[in-house]
Write a protein that holds these residues in place. Structure first.
Motif, PDB file in Angstrom:
ATOM      1  N   THR A 231       6.206  17.356   5.321  1.00 49.06           N
ATOM      2  CA  THR A 231       5.239  16.258   5.423  1.00 49.06           C
ATOM      3  C   THR A 231       5.773  15.053   4.659  1.00 49.06           C
ATOM      4  O   THR A 231       6.509  15.204   3.674  1.00 49.06           O
ATOM      5  N   PRO A 232       5.424  13.866   5.091  1.00 44.78           N
ATOM      6  CA  PRO A 232       5.886  12.679   4.366  1.00 44.78           C
ATOM      7  C   PRO A 232       5.175  12.556   3.022  1.00 44.78           C
ATOM      8  O   PRO A 232       4.106  13.121   2.802  1.00 44.78           O
ATOM      9  N   ARG A 233       5.777  11.779   2.144  1.00 44.53           N
ATOM     10  CA  ARG A 233       5.165  11.541   0.830  1.00 44.53           C
ATOM     11  C   ARG A 233       3.901  10.717   0.990  1.00 44.53           C
ATOM     12  O   ARG A 233       3.790   9.906   1.897  1.00 44.53           O
ATOM     13  N   PRO A 234       2.947  10.865   0.082  1.00 44.26           N
ATOM     14  CA  PRO A 234       1.724  10.082   0.196  1.00 44.26           C
ATOM     15  C   PRO A 234       1.946   8.591  -0.046  1.00 44.26           C
ATOM     16  O   PRO A 234       1.206   7.765   0.457  1.00 44.26           O
ATOM     17  N   LYS A 235       2.969   8.243  -0.817  1.00 46.71           N
ATOM     18  CA  LYS A 235       3.295   6.834  -1.024  1.00 46.71           C
ATOM     19  C   LYS A 235       4.791   6.710  -1.253  1.00 46.71           C
ATOM     20  O   LYS A 235       5.465   7.674  -1.609  1.00 46.71           O
ATOM     21  N   HIS A 236       5.313   5.532  -1.040  1.00 50.55           N
ATOM     22  CA  HIS A 236       6.749   5.296  -1.199  1.00 50.55           C
ATOM     23  C   HIS A 236       7.109   5.376  -2.683  1.00 50.55           C
ATOM     24  O   HIS A 236       6.359   4.896  -3.541  1.00 50.55           O
ATOM     25  N   PRO A 237       8.275   5.947  -3.035  1.00 47.10           N
ATOM     26  CA  PRO A 237       8.634   6.075  -4.453  1.00 47.10           C
ATOM     27  C   PRO A 237       8.847   4.735  -5.148  1.00 47.10           C
ATOM     28  O   PRO A 237       8.685   4.634  -6.361  1.00 47.10           O
ATOM     29  N   LYS A 238       9.177   3.683  -4.404  1.00 46.45           N
ATOM     30  CA  LYS A 238       9.394   2.363  -5.008  1.00 46.45           C
ATOM     31  C   LYS A 238       8.164   1.469  -4.840  1.00 46.45           C
ATOM     32  O   LYS A 238       8.270   0.248  -4.896  1.00 46.45           O
ATOM     33  N   ASP A 239       7.021   2.068  -4.624  1.00 45.60           N
ATOM     34  CA  ASP A 239       5.790   1.324  -4.431  1.00 45.60           C
ATOM     35  C   ASP A 239       5.428   0.565  -5.711  1.00 45.60           C
ATOM     36  O   ASP A 239       5.525   1.099  -6.812  1.00 45.60           O
ATOM     37  N   ASN A 240       4.997  -0.699  -5.553  1.00 43.79           N
ATOM     38  CA  ASN A 240       4.598  -1.536  -6.675  1.00 43.79           C
ATOM     39  C   ASN A 240       3.184  -2.047  -6.389  1.00 43.79           C
ATOM     40  O   ASN A 240       3.015  -3.010  -5.641  1.00 43.79           O
ATOM     41  N   PRO A 241       2.157  -1.431  -6.967  1.00 42.18           N
ATOM     42  CA  PRO A 241       0.781  -1.850  -6.668  1.00 42.18           C
ATOM     43  C   PRO A 241       0.496  -3.301  -7.060  1.00 42.18           C
ATOM     44  O   PRO A 241      -0.263  -3.992  -6.378  1.00 42.18           O
ATOM     45  N   ALA A 242       1.099  -3.782  -8.144  1.00 42.14           N
ATOM     46  CA  ALA A 242       0.852  -5.173  -8.576  1.00 42.14           C
ATOM     47  C   ALA A 242       1.403  -6.154  -7.557  1.00 42.14           C
ATOM     48  O   ALA A 242       0.760  -7.149  -7.212  1.00 42.14           O
ATOM     49  N   ALA A 243       2.600  -5.900  -7.048  1.00 42.36           N
ATOM     50  CA  ALA A 243       3.194  -6.791  -6.050  1.00 42.36           C
ATOM     51  C   ALA A 243       2.380  -6.751  -4.758  1.00 42.36           C
ATOM     52  O   ALA A 243       2.208  -7.776  -4.086  1.00 42.36           O
ATOM     53  N   ARG A 244       1.855  -5.586  -4.402  1.00 43.37           N
ATOM     54  CA  ARG A 244       1.043  -5.459  -3.198  1.00 43.37           C
ATOM     55  C   ARG A 244      -0.250  -6.264  -3.347  1.00 43.37           C
ATOM     56  O   ARG A 244      -0.678  -6.955  -2.430  1.00 43.37           O
ATOM     57  N   ALA A 245      -0.870  -6.189  -4.520  1.00 42.22           N
ATOM     58  CA  ALA A 245      -2.115  -6.928  -4.749  1.00 42.22           C
ATOM     59  C   ALA A 245      -1.864  -8.434  -4.743  1.00 42.22           C
ATOM     60  O   ALA A 245      -2.661  -9.201  -4.197  1.00 42.22           O
ATOM     61  N   ALA A 246      -0.750  -8.876  -5.323  1.00 37.55           N
ATOM     62  CA  ALA A 246      -0.421 -10.301  -5.324  1.00 37.55           C
ATOM     63  C   ALA A 246      -0.159 -10.788  -3.907  1.00 37.55           C
ATOM     64  O   ALA A 246      -0.541 -11.908  -3.539  1.00 37.55           O
ATOM     65  N   PHE A 247       0.473  -9.979  -3.093  1.00 36.07           N
ATOM     66  CA  PHE A 247       0.765 -10.357  -1.712  1.00 36.07           C
ATOM     67  C   PHE A 247      -0.524 -10.508  -0.919  1.00 36.07           C
ATOM     68  O   PHE A 247      -0.668 -11.418  -0.118  1.00 36.07           O
ATOM     69  N   LYS A 248      -1.508  -9.638  -1.171  1.00 37.61           N
ATOM     70  CA  LYS A 248      -2.780  -9.707  -0.464  1.00 37.61           C
ATOM     71  C   LYS A 248      -3.525 -10.990  -0.790  1.00 37.61           C
ATOM     72  O   LYS A 248      -4.196 -11.561   0.046  1.00 37.61           O
ATOM     73  N   LYS A 249      -3.397 -11.478  -2.040  1.00 39.79           N
ATOM     74  CA  LYS A 249      -4.115 -12.686  -2.449  1.00 39.79           C
ATOM     75  C   LYS A 249      -3.516 -13.935  -1.834  1.00 39.79           C
ATOM     76  O   LYS A 249      -4.218 -14.886  -1.551  1.00 39.79           O
ATOM     77  N   THR A 250      -2.212 -13.957  -1.618  1.00 37.02           N
ATOM     78  CA  THR A 250      -1.574 -15.199  -1.165  1.00 37.02           C
ATOM     79  C   THR A 250      -1.179 -15.202   0.302  1.00 37.02           C
ATOM     80  O   THR A 250      -0.986 -16.254   0.878  1.00 37.02           O
ATOM     81  N   SER A 251      -1.053 -14.066   0.921  1.00 35.22           N
ATOM     82  CA  SER A 251      -0.509 -14.049   2.282  1.00 35.22           C
ATOM     83  C   SER A 251      -1.471 -14.638   3.296  1.00 35.22           C
ATOM     84  O   SER A 251      -1.051 -15.271   4.250  1.00 35.22           O
TER      85      SER A 251
END
Length: 163
Positions: A124-144
């Protein structure tokens, strides 16, 4: 011939019987039995070298190109199975490293995937990517969304002329 285990064994025994009792030519036997001339010659050759047991042929199928036997494959997976039972994350990459170490050479990723499938392991695939960065994801959601809504070009409305 009555005790033949399958069609191919029956045909091979027919080749031998037709040669011994009827003294037919290779071409006639091949046409009668439904085999090629070269196959009939091969059957005769095997019979002359090894007797009736060799004339019946070898069984088809099997794992002819295996790296490890099934018991050796189970031995590779035993340690990983214990870790999985304890709730640890077991990756196919780590199993591959262990498999290659035991084999002494590199193998493709597909070899390990087939090994796991053969022993009823589920990949089965991993539940999340090992290089996942939650802070960068949240910043991208605010500005994209801001830059995506206004692209600088606004269509001019079509106004119907009053006549």
């Amino acid at each position: 011939m009555l005790a033949a285990s399958g069609k191919s064994a029956f045909q091979r025994l027919q080749c031998l019987w037709l040669r011994a009792s009827q003294d037919l030519s290779t071409e006639a036997i091949a046409q009668t039995v439904g085999l090629s001339v070269s196959h009939v010659r091969r059957v005769w050759s095997e019979y002359l070298r090894g007797g009736l047991a060799a004339g019946q042929g070898r069984p088809k199928g099997g794992r002819r190109h295996q790296n490890l036997t099934l018991a050796q494959e189970r031995a590779v997976l035993v340690g990983w199975q214990e870790q999985a039972r304890r709730g640890r994350l077991v990756t196919a990459r780590s199993i591959k490293v262990d498999y290659e170490k035991r084999l002494g050479r590199a193998v493709p990723d597909s070899t390990v995937c087939r090994l796991l499938a053969r022993h009823q392991w589920r990949v089965t695939p991993r539940p999340k990517h090992p290089k996942d960065n939650p802070a960068a994801r949240a910043a991208f959601k605010k500005t994209s969304g801001q830059s995506g809504r206004r692209c600088g070009w606004l269509p001019t409305p079509i106004v119907a002329a009053d006549v």
